[in-house]
Write an enzyme that holds these catalytic residues in place. Structure first.
Site, PDB file in Angstrom:
ATOM      1  N   ASP A   1       0.857   5.921   2.724  1.00 47.15           N
ATOM      2  CA  ASP A   1       0.338   5.021   1.680  1.00 47.15           C
ATOM      3  C   ASP A   1      -1.081   4.615   2.067  1.00 47.15           C
ATOM      4  O   ASP A   1      -1.487   4.755   3.227  1.00 47.15           O
ATOM      5  CB  ASP A   1       1.228   3.769   1.542  1.00 47.15           C
ATOM      6  CG  ASP A   1       0.723   2.833   0.444  1.00 47.15           C
ATOM      7  OD1 ASP A   1       0.451   3.318  -0.673  1.00 47.15           O
ATOM      8  OD2 ASP A   1       0.566   1.623   0.703  1.00 47.15           O
ATOM      9  N   SER A   2      -1.790   4.054   1.084  1.00 45.31           N
ATOM     10  CA  SER A   2      -3.144   3.577   1.364  1.00 45.31           C
ATOM     11  C   SER A   2      -3.121   2.357   2.297  1.00 45.31           C
ATOM     12  O   SER A   2      -4.147   2.016   2.875  1.00 45.31           O
ATOM     13  CB  SER A   2      -3.834   3.204   0.053  1.00 45.31           C
ATOM     14  OG  SER A   2      -3.100   2.186  -0.586  1.00 45.31           O
TER      15      SER A   2
ATOM     16  N   CYS B   1       2.835   6.210  -2.581  1.00 50.93           N
ATOM     17  CA  CYS B   1       1.712   5.542  -3.238  1.00 50.93           C
ATOM     18  C   CYS B   1       1.590   6.151  -4.632  1.00 50.93           C
ATOM     19  O   CYS B   1       1.460   7.373  -4.762  1.00 50.93           O
ATOM     20  CB  CYS B   1       0.442   5.791  -2.427  1.00 50.93           C
ATOM     21  SG  CYS B   1      -1.061   5.183  -3.203  1.00 50.93           S
TER      22      CYS B   1
ATOM     23  N   GLU C   1      -2.587  -6.966   0.409  1.00 49.02           N
ATOM     24  CA  GLU C   1      -3.205  -6.529   1.672  1.00 49.02           C
ATOM     25  C   GLU C   1      -3.730  -7.733   2.473  1.00 49.02           C
ATOM     26  O   GLU C   1      -3.796  -7.692   3.686  1.00 49.02           O
ATOM     27  CB  GLU C   1      -4.350  -5.539   1.399  1.00 49.02           C
ATOM     28  CG  GLU C   1      -3.884  -4.181   0.886  1.00 49.02           C
ATOM     29  CD  GLU C   1      -3.231  -3.313   1.953  1.00 49.02           C
ATOM     30  OE1 GLU C   1      -3.738  -3.236   3.075  1.00 49.02           O
ATOM     31  OE2 GLU C   1      -2.180  -2.696   1.648  1.00 49.02           O
TER      32      GLU C   1
ATOM     33  N   CYS D   1       3.499   0.618  -8.561  1.00 49.36           N
ATOM     34  CA  CYS D   1       2.645   0.554  -7.366  1.00 49.36           C
ATOM     35  C   CYS D   1       3.537   0.052  -6.247  1.00 49.36           C
ATOM     36  O   CYS D   1       4.243  -0.951  -6.416  1.00 49.36           O
ATOM     37  CB  CYS D   1       1.474  -0.407  -7.582  1.00 49.36           C
ATOM     38  SG  CYS D   1       0.515  -0.694  -6.075  1.00 49.36           S
TER      39      CYS D   1
ATOM     40  N   HIS E   1       2.945  -1.475  -3.657  1.00 47.28           N
ATOM     41  CA  HIS E   1       2.633  -2.814  -3.144  1.00 47.28           C
ATOM     42  C   HIS E   1       3.339  -3.920  -3.943  1.00 47.28           C
ATOM     43  O   HIS E   1       3.535  -5.017  -3.431  1.00 47.28           O
ATOM     44  CB  HIS E   1       1.127  -3.091  -3.227  1.00 47.28           C
ATOM     45  CG  HIS E   1       0.305  -2.443  -2.166  1.00 47.28           C
ATOM     46  ND1 HIS E   1       0.158  -1.081  -2.040  1.00 47.28           N
ATOM     47  CD2 HIS E   1      -0.439  -2.987  -1.167  1.00 47.28           C
ATOM     48  CE1 HIS E   1      -0.650  -0.824  -1.016  1.00 47.28           C
ATOM     49  NE2 HIS E   1      -1.025  -1.957  -0.476  1.00 47.28           N
TER      50      HIS E   1
HETATM   51  N1  DGL Z   1       0.588   1.414  -2.966  1.00 46.88           N
HETATM   52  C1  DGL Z   1      -0.427   2.033  -3.778  1.00 46.88           C
HETATM   53  C2  DGL Z   1       0.184   2.493  -5.105  1.00 46.88           C
HETATM   54  O1  DGL Z   1       1.412   2.631  -5.164  1.00 46.88           O
HETATM   55  C3  DGL Z   1      -1.607   1.120  -3.853  1.00 46.88           C
HETATM   56  C4  DGL Z   1      -2.806   1.802  -4.234  1.00 46.88           C
HETATM   57  C5  DGL Z   1      -4.086   1.208  -3.735  1.00 46.88           C
HETATM   58  O2  DGL Z   1      -4.413   1.366  -2.569  1.00 46.88           O
HETATM   59  O3  DGL Z   1      -4.815   0.674  -4.584  1.00 46.88           O
HETATM   60  O4  DGL Z   1      -0.490   2.751  -6.071  1.00 46.88           O
END
Ligand code: DGL
Length: 281
Positions: A16-17, A79, A166, A200, A202
């Site tokens: 993931d990011s 992600c 974050e 998402c 997150h």
């Molecule tokens: N967890 C990522 C997603 O599902 C977040 C993306 C991001 O870094 O903006 O889209």
């Protein structure tokens, strides 16, 4: 305490990011606890959601190549932004050259299949990053894979939700303000919504805020459990991949940013201590 990994393992890579993929990893560990996992968070370059197709594709491909180099036979892109903007290219253009015997899977297709089972009136809402929303991946995939059960899809981009997570602002007034604003926008786009996809990884971390503003009759789909359930089924159907995954029940965490701050926040999100290492790729 999550253990450090032994040498010579071939874990499932989970990418993931940043921290969002931990919501998927948590469920994967519950569903297939014998498997080894290597979690990679690109915290140094997060968020991906506001970046261009080309950049998200390049970053994601770098991460996938890195996880292959660590011995992963299978990588889960946990992600939505990367699944929306990079997965198809990686599967169709890159894998045949770089690793024809390995697999990369995303989170959008399992969610779409599940929402088709959940919706009663076919009116679905999607909350996602600007990148995921602009890609149109959810409406396109819902059109293809919902078996005609989804008749209307509305979307809302929530550009501030990932930075709120974050930065561990999930219970703040700021989070409440932006969650309320985006949920109200989404609800105004279709008065008949019966299911909302948290598109998402997150966003489950904001679930307490989200539930305050979503009427109780609307179902909310969180992806972790769905992706875990679908992956368990995939491994049963693909023993050639399943048997290549090492089974020590160990989990390693890697981040492209500071390991200390990753440890602190990951523990909060996962509910257990982790001991990450910083990597560069
Ligand atoms: N967890 C990522 C997603 O599902 C977040 C993306 C991001 O870094 O903006 O889209």
């Amino acid at each position: 305490m999550i253990k450090r990994m032994r040498m010579q393992v071939s874990p499932i890579g989970v990418f993931d990011s940043g921290y969002g993929g931990l919501t998927v990893l948590k469920e994967l560990i519950k569903a297939i606890p014998a498997c080894d996992f290597l979690y990679l968070g690109d915290n140094a370059r997060t968020p991906y959601g506001t970046r261009s197709f080309r950049v998200v594709y390049e970053y994601t491909l770098q991460a996938v190549r890195y996880l292959f180099d660590q011995g992963c036979p299978l990588v889960i892109i946990a992600c939505n932004t990367a699944s929306a903007k990079a997965l198809r290219n990686i599967q169709q253009l890159d894998l045949p050259h770089i690793a024809p015997d390995r697999r990369v899977l995303g989170v959008i297709r399992p969610s779409v299949e599940k929402v088709a089972e959940m919706t009663r009136n076919g009116h679905v809402g999607v909350l996602g990053t600007p990148g995921t929303v602009l890609s149109g991946s959810y409406p396109i995939e819902l059109g293809k894979w919902s078996d005609g059960k989804v008749v209307s899809t509305v979307q809302e981009a929530c550009p501030l939700w990932v930075p709120l997570v974050e930065n561990n602002e999930i219970d703040s007034e700021g989070a409440e303000f932006f969650v309320k604003k985006n949920i109200n926008h989404l609800l105004a786009k279709d008065k008949n919504l019966d299911t909302i996809i948290l598109g998402c990884t997150h966003y489950p971390l904001l679930i307490r805020q989200i539930r305050k503003f979503v009427p109780p009759e609307i179902r909310i789909l969180e992806q972790g459990e769905i992706v875990a359930e679908k992956l368990a089924g995939y491994l049963e159907r693909h023993p050639e991949i399943e048997k290549r995954i090492s089974k020590g029940g160990e989990v390693v965490f890697q981040t492209t940013e500071s390991a200390d701050s990753f440890n602190e926040k990951a523990a909060l999100f996962l509910g257990q201590e982790v001991n990450a290492e910083t990597v560069h790729f």
